[in-house]
Enzyme design. Structure first.
Site, mmCIF file in Angstrom:
data_model
loop_
_atom_site.group_PDB
_atom_site.id
_atom_site.type_symbol
_atom_site.label_atom_id
_atom_site.label_comp_id
_atom_site.label_asym_id
_atom_site.label_seq_id
_atom_site.Cartn_x
_atom_site.Cartn_y
_atom_site.Cartn_z
ATOM 1 C CD GLU A 149 -2.753 -1.044 2.560
ATOM 2 O OE1 GLU A 149 -3.409 0.011 2.674
ATOM 3 O OE2 GLU A 149 -2.828 -1.990 3.380
ATOM 4 C CB ALA A 150 1.109 3.993 1.441
#
Length: 324
Positions: A149-150
């Site tokens: 993620e991110a």
């Protein structure tokens, strides 16, 4: 969760392998039951949210597996639970031992939204594969989850490092189940990493999307999750040249129960919609974030409950009905 051999071909294959039909059928059923149990492994996070004891949850819901979050970096290419807790001797190892003693097992998850990610701090694919292997060896694992993620997901170089590391892990650990969990839009995820993996020769057991925090406020989150999963299926199908059935058998859904971080509400009925969809298409994974939140509480604290009217472990009980 791949395609099954049927009919005369199955009979011939079983007899050629030296198994009697009843024994072979029992062996196949046991393997499929384990795969379905592994597919439904709610995230359990010992880092916050008054972590529940998983054993009573197993007894009350029938769930057998848990996705244990999160393995991170301490600032170097060294795996630690939450980036701080050692692999051995702490609450995470105690959780694994308790679950196994009760007849279940765990899928450690690397990454997540926050914290230092091994995928970013390990400088090469070889070093990252070594960090993954350290955790696999520490617990004699059957499965891992890479929750990208991110900034880790947004960096093509990091994506490729993960892909190359997982190719090494799969080669060194025949039969290990590998999940990759990524974010999504309402029409499915962008295809960058999936296409990159296919080009690099990496197959995973389930490309899993997280269909929440994506602007579903006021909408039916069950239907939106199915819509996003259909987009994922199409992307996986096209990237790997699969049939629709093959693509479904390599995708999964990881939802969020109750109130999400952006004001969406995922209800019990939404989980039943996802369960029916997964059952119809025999998805490879059907899980959610998180067990810590699967209980009622006052005030709607996001780390220890979902903030909606529910019974304890109600969302877990719904997904535990999945049979694969």
């Amino acid at each position: 969760m791949g395609r099954r051999t049927t009919g005369a071909l199955a009979t011939a294959a079983l007899l050629a392998g030296g198994l009697s039909l009843p024994a072979a059928a029992a062996e196949t059923t046991a393997a499929e039951t384990q795969q379905a149990s592994m597919a439904v492994a709610p995230y359990l996070y010992n880092g916050w949210g008054s972590p529940p004891d998983p054993v009573p949850v197993m007894e009350q819901t029938g769930v057998q597996w848990f996705t244990l979050a999160f393995v991170l970096s301490e600032g170097t290419c060294t795996p630690r639970w939450d980036g701080t807790r050692a692999l051995n001797g702490g609450p995470d190892q105690a959780t694994i031992e308790a679950v196994r003693a009760a007849g279940g097992d765990v899928v450690p998850s690397f990454g997540g939204w926050s914290g230092n990610k091994l995928e970013e701090t390990c400088g090469t694919a070889g070093e990252l594969a070594g960090a993954y292997q350290e955790v696999i060896d520490a617990y004699d694992l059957k499965a891992i989850d890479i929750d990208l993620e991110a900034s880790a997901y947004e960096n093509p170089e990091v994506q490729q490092r993960v892909i190359d590391a997982l190719n090494t892990v799969k080669a060194d650990n025949p039969g290990i189940t590998v999940y990759v969990t990524i974010g999504t839009g309402q029409d499915g995820p962008d295809g960058g990493m999936i296409e990159r993996a296919a080009t690099s020769g990496l197959t995973v057991d389930a490309w899993t999307i997280m269909p929440f925090n994506f602007g579903g406020n006021g909408q039916n989150m069950g239907e939106l999750s199915v819509r996003a999963a259909e987009g994922l299926k199409n992307t996986v199908r096209d990237a790997y040249g699969y049939s629709d059935a093959e693509a479904y058998s390599h995708i999964g859904i990881s939802s969020m129960n109750g109130n999400t971080d952006v004001g969406e509400v995922v209800t019990q009925e939404d989980f039943r919609t996802m369960l029916a969809y997964a059952q119809e298409h025999q998805l490879a994974r059907l899980t959610f974030w998180s067990l810590n939140r699967d209980r009622p509480c006052d005030g709607g604290a996001v780390d220890s409950c979902g903030g909606i009217d529910q019974s304890p472990w109600e969302f877990t009980s719904i997904l535990a009905q999945y049979t694969g």
